[in-house]
Every structure is written in C-alpha cells, then in structure tokens.
Design a protein around this motif. Structure first.
Motif, PDB file in Angstrom:
ATOM      1  N   GLY A 356     -89.005  -4.936  43.867  1.00  0.00           N
ATOM      2  CA  GLY A 356     -87.606  -5.260  43.885  1.00  0.00           C
ATOM      3  C   GLY A 356     -87.722  -6.269  43.590  1.00  0.00           C
ATOM      4  O   GLY A 356     -86.775  -7.158  42.810  1.00  0.00           O
ATOM      5  N   GLU A 357     -88.701  -7.688  44.446  1.00  0.00           N
ATOM      6  CA  GLU A 357     -88.314  -9.007  43.949  1.00  0.00           C
ATOM      7  C   GLU A 357     -89.223  -8.832  42.172  1.00  0.00           C
ATOM      8  O   GLU A 357     -88.608  -9.808  41.886  1.00  0.00           O
ATOM      9  CB  GLU A 357     -89.564  -9.776  44.616  1.00  0.00           C
ATOM     10  CG  GLU A 357     -88.732  -9.561  46.233  1.00  0.00           C
ATOM     11  CD  GLU A 357     -89.769 -10.496  46.946  1.00  0.00           C
ATOM     12  OE1 GLU A 357     -89.290 -10.214  48.312  1.00  0.00           O
ATOM     13  OE2 GLU A 357     -91.296 -10.419  46.650  1.00  0.00           O
ATOM     14  N   ALA A 358     -90.223  -8.615  42.194  1.00  0.00           N
ATOM     15  CA  ALA A 358     -90.788  -8.412  40.239  1.00  0.00           C
ATOM     16  C   ALA A 358     -89.768  -8.418  39.142  1.00  0.00           C
ATOM     17  O   ALA A 358     -89.933  -8.679  38.330  1.00  0.00           O
ATOM     18  CB  ALA A 358     -92.274  -7.579  40.911  1.00  0.00           C
ATOM     19  N   VAL A 359     -89.054  -6.922  39.855  1.00  0.00           N
ATOM     20  CA  VAL A 359     -88.124  -6.337  38.076  1.00  0.00           C
ATOM     21  C   VAL A 359     -86.654  -7.576  38.368  1.00  0.00           C
ATOM     22  O   VAL A 359     -86.955  -7.915  37.159  1.00  0.00           O
ATOM     23  CB  VAL A 359     -87.475  -5.346  39.552  1.00  0.00           C
ATOM     24  CG1 VAL A 359     -86.533  -4.941  38.395  1.00  0.00           C
ATOM     25  CG2 VAL A 359     -88.308  -4.239  38.639  1.00  0.00           C
ATOM     26  N   ARG A 360     -86.429  -8.106  39.313  1.00  0.00           N
ATOM     27  CA  ARG A 360     -85.370  -8.991  39.282  1.00  0.00           C
ATOM     28  C   ARG A 360     -85.708 -10.040  38.985  1.00  0.00           C
ATOM     29  O   ARG A 360     -85.064 -10.943  38.322  1.00  0.00           O
ATOM     30  CB  ARG A 360     -85.384  -9.690  41.116  1.00  0.00           C
ATOM     31  CG  ARG A 360     -84.037 -10.503  40.707  1.00  0.00           C
ATOM     32  CD  ARG A 360     -83.051 -11.034  42.225  1.00  0.00           C
ATOM     33  NE  ARG A 360     -82.121 -12.416  42.226  1.00  0.00           N
ATOM     34  CZ  ARG A 360     -81.633 -12.853  43.714  1.00  0.00           C
ATOM     35  NH1 ARG A 360     -81.737 -12.077  43.902  1.00  0.00           N
ATOM     36  NH2 ARG A 360     -80.585 -13.321  42.900  1.00  0.00           N
TER      37      ARG A 360
END
Length: 388
Positions: A356-360
């Motif tokens: 989630g953090e990487a995609v955002r």
C-alpha cells in the motif's frame, strides 16, 4: 474398541508407502487422473527446471511434447550430481526422483511455484511408465533410466558434455491417466505467465506430435510485469495513455520483494492479476488489498489537492478506482502464508502495509510527473463517483 465391534477387520487394512502410495491414489498427489493431473506432472518438472535456472540468475527452459507421447524438459542451469550433494548441496537428482523430499516443499523469494501441489519429481517418476534423467555437469554427461519409478540401472557417464544443465524426459503412464495428450494452449499460457513474472527467464514450448502442424512458442519478457500489463491491455482495446506505470521494491518488513504495474484503459472492465512467488492467487489476499489501498490513497490525495473533490465529497469508491484498471501485482516472499487448501489467498499481513505504501508513493510520483495524464485519469474516476 475392537475391530469386531465396529465391523472393521484391522487385518485387512492396507498400508501403502512411497511409490506404491502414489500409484494407488494418484489423485491425492496430482489432483486427478485426467488432463489436470497430466499437466501437473509437466508443471512439477518445469518447476524444478525453472528454479535451477533462476538459481543461476538467468537462462532458459525448453519444453517439448514428443511424437511418442513423452514430455522433454531441458534447462541450461548449473546441473548437479545424481547422488546426494552433501550438507550444503542438498539431495541429488536420484534422491529427488526416488523419494519424497524430507521436510516441507522448498520455499522462499527465489523459488518459483509452478505447479499447484508441489509434490516434486518423485510423484512424476512414480506416475510415468518411463523416465530418463540426464545431467550435464563439469564436462560429463550422466544418464539414468526409470520404469514406473524404479531405476533400470545405476546412473552412468555416457560421454562428454558441452555446457551444463538437466534434461528430464517422461512418458505419463497410460495405465493410470485417462489421457496422455497435453493441451498446448494450457501449457503455453502458464509458461507465458512464468516468463512475465521472472524477468530474464526464457521458456519455450514445442509440439512435435503428429496431429496437425508443428507449433512452437518462445517467451522472454525484459520488462517483466510491465510487459504483462501491456499484453493484458492489448486484449481490451486502446488505453487512455500508452505508458505503463510500474515499479519494483524490496521491503525487509515483509521479507520479500514486490513488482507492480498498472494502467487505466478505455474499457470499463477491471483486469487484475495477482501472484505470490509466481503462483496465481485468484482469491487475492494482502498484496491485492494493499494495492487497492495505495491506488485509492494516491487518487484521493491528488483529487483533493487539485480541488477536483470538495471537502464534503466522499472519497472515490473502490469500484470507481478499479473501473478500466489493468494491473499485475506480484510479490516474492521468503515465508509466504497461504490461506485455505487451494493456495489462492495470500495471508501475510505485513504485505498489505508495504504494498500500500509503495503503490501510493509511486503512483503519486507519476501523477506529479505526468500532470495532463493524471488529470485525465483522476477526473474520470471523480466524475464517475459523482454520477453514482
């Protein structure tokens, strides 16, 4: 409680072990005695070959359906001994062919899960009327033949070898399987997936069977899952923009790596494919949940910063964010945790946060670098949410 009282005669209980157990109940080991089980045999051998190649960082695997009903799988990996390779090298090829591996199925971020059951070469050998194993290592070519899982003779050096690698040719037992005719299309699709998910891997499939014309395909994709998304999108029609958004990242918190690619197309359909250690996860799991979290967060943040959403407007729903989205999410973990017997749902909770953090972050950066396209994508999502 006695056997007499239950109507059960313990003297008639049959205990099967090893090769006999596999041949007596093949469905327990490969899923069925039909086409599905037949393909599982191929995937087990291909899985061994792919992991040999991946251990050497690059290389190729060549699969051939032979005219006499056999399947030949050849790789150009490092090869290895037939006998036990000692404490550091693991079991030799002969041990893999004649006994169940000790402990659980090998796993880790560098192991590609090709088949569904992970029963190894032993089950393949036991369920084949014939099998020939060849190893090319240190300039020597060694060969051993088997009949229904039993070695015909000890392995023997048969001459010099050029290069290194392993070749296994097997003939599925017609006394066990309802069909021994593999589907070219089914095998080709799985091998195509493997090439997408493992950059640097080359994998070919050749059909030499007499029915129809000879067919051959070769898969190698230098851009990995970016190529996968582009291929999926080509099946739907023109995209809103030609660029595939993609990235790779290693995150020690989840003890593994992620590779993600996506784009929004003109099609209303969402096309999502997810994988864990090269195995498809059709039920999704934490990597898919994290991906959706990240996309939603990036789209919502961009829309609010640009005034495309008023303070009172709700965040775009997941259904709107997914409309027209084509994406592939692939994670490779040291310790994957699958939920359920079908291995179709990934349960590692740390993966959700990391993905989630990487995609955002990466999607947000792409929005900043491509403002015109970002407005086009986000406005379409926001307007769709308002229509709802």
């Amino acid at each position: 409680m006695s056997g007499e009282g239950t109507g059960c005669d313990v003297t008639r209980i049959e205990v099967l072990e090893g090769r006999e157990a596999v041949r007596k109940r093949p469905g327990m080991w490969v899923g069925s005695i039909g086409e599905r089980g037949l393909h599982q045999l191929v995937f087990e051998v291909v899985g061994q070959a792919v992991n040999q190649v991946l251990a050497g960082r690059s290389g190729s695997v060549d699969v051939t359906l032979t005219p006499d009903g056999g399947v030949r799988v050849a790789d150009d990996g490092p090869g290895g001994p037939f006998e036990a390779a000692g404490d550091t090298g693991g079991p030799g090829l002969e041990a893999l062919l004649t006994s169940f591996p000790a402990g659980s199925e090998p796993s880790g971020r560098h192991i590609a899960g090709v088949g569904h059951f992970g029963v190894g070469l032993f089950a393949v050998n036991a369920l084949s009327s014939r099998l020939t194993a060849e190893v090319r290592c240190e300039g020597v070519r060694r060969v051993q033949e088997y009949a229904r899982g039993v070695a015909v003779a000890p392995s023997a050096a048969v001459g010099p070898a050029t290069g290194s690698g392993t070749t296994i040719t097997f003939w599925p037992d017609t006394e066990i399987f309802e069909t021994t005719a593999c589907s070219f299309a089914v095998l080709a699709e799985r091998f195509r997936q493997l090439a997408f998910l493992n950059r640097g891997l080359g994998i070919s499939l050749t059909d030499e069977r007499p029915a129809g014309e000879a067919r051959a395909v070769l898969y190698r994709f230098p851009d990995g899952v970016r190529d996968f998304v582009a291929a999926l999108d080509a099946e739907t029609g023109a995209a809103l923009h030609p660029d595939v958004i993609g990235f790779e990242r290693e995150d020690p918190r989840m003890a593994g790596t992620m590779e993600v690619a996506l784009l929004w197309s003109g099609s209303p359909e969402e096309r999502m494919r997810s994988f864990a250690n090269s195995r498809a996860t059709p039920q999704g799991g934490m990597h898919v949940d994290g991906f959706r979290d990240g996309v939603a967060a990036a789209v919502t943040a961009y829309a609010r910063e640009r005034g495309m959403l008023a303070a009172a407007d709700p965040d775009p729903g997941a259904d709107r964010i997914g409309e027209g989205l084509t994406a592939v999410v692939s994670v490779k973990l040291d310790r994957p945790e699958f939920l359920g017997a079908t291995i179709g749902l990934l349960g590692n909770t740390d993966v959700r946060i990391c993905v989630g953090e990487a995609v955002r972050e990466h999607l947000g950066n792409w929005f900043e670098e491509q403002p015109e396209r970002a407005v086009e994508v986000v406005d379409r999502i926001v307007r769709g949410s308002h229509r709802d």
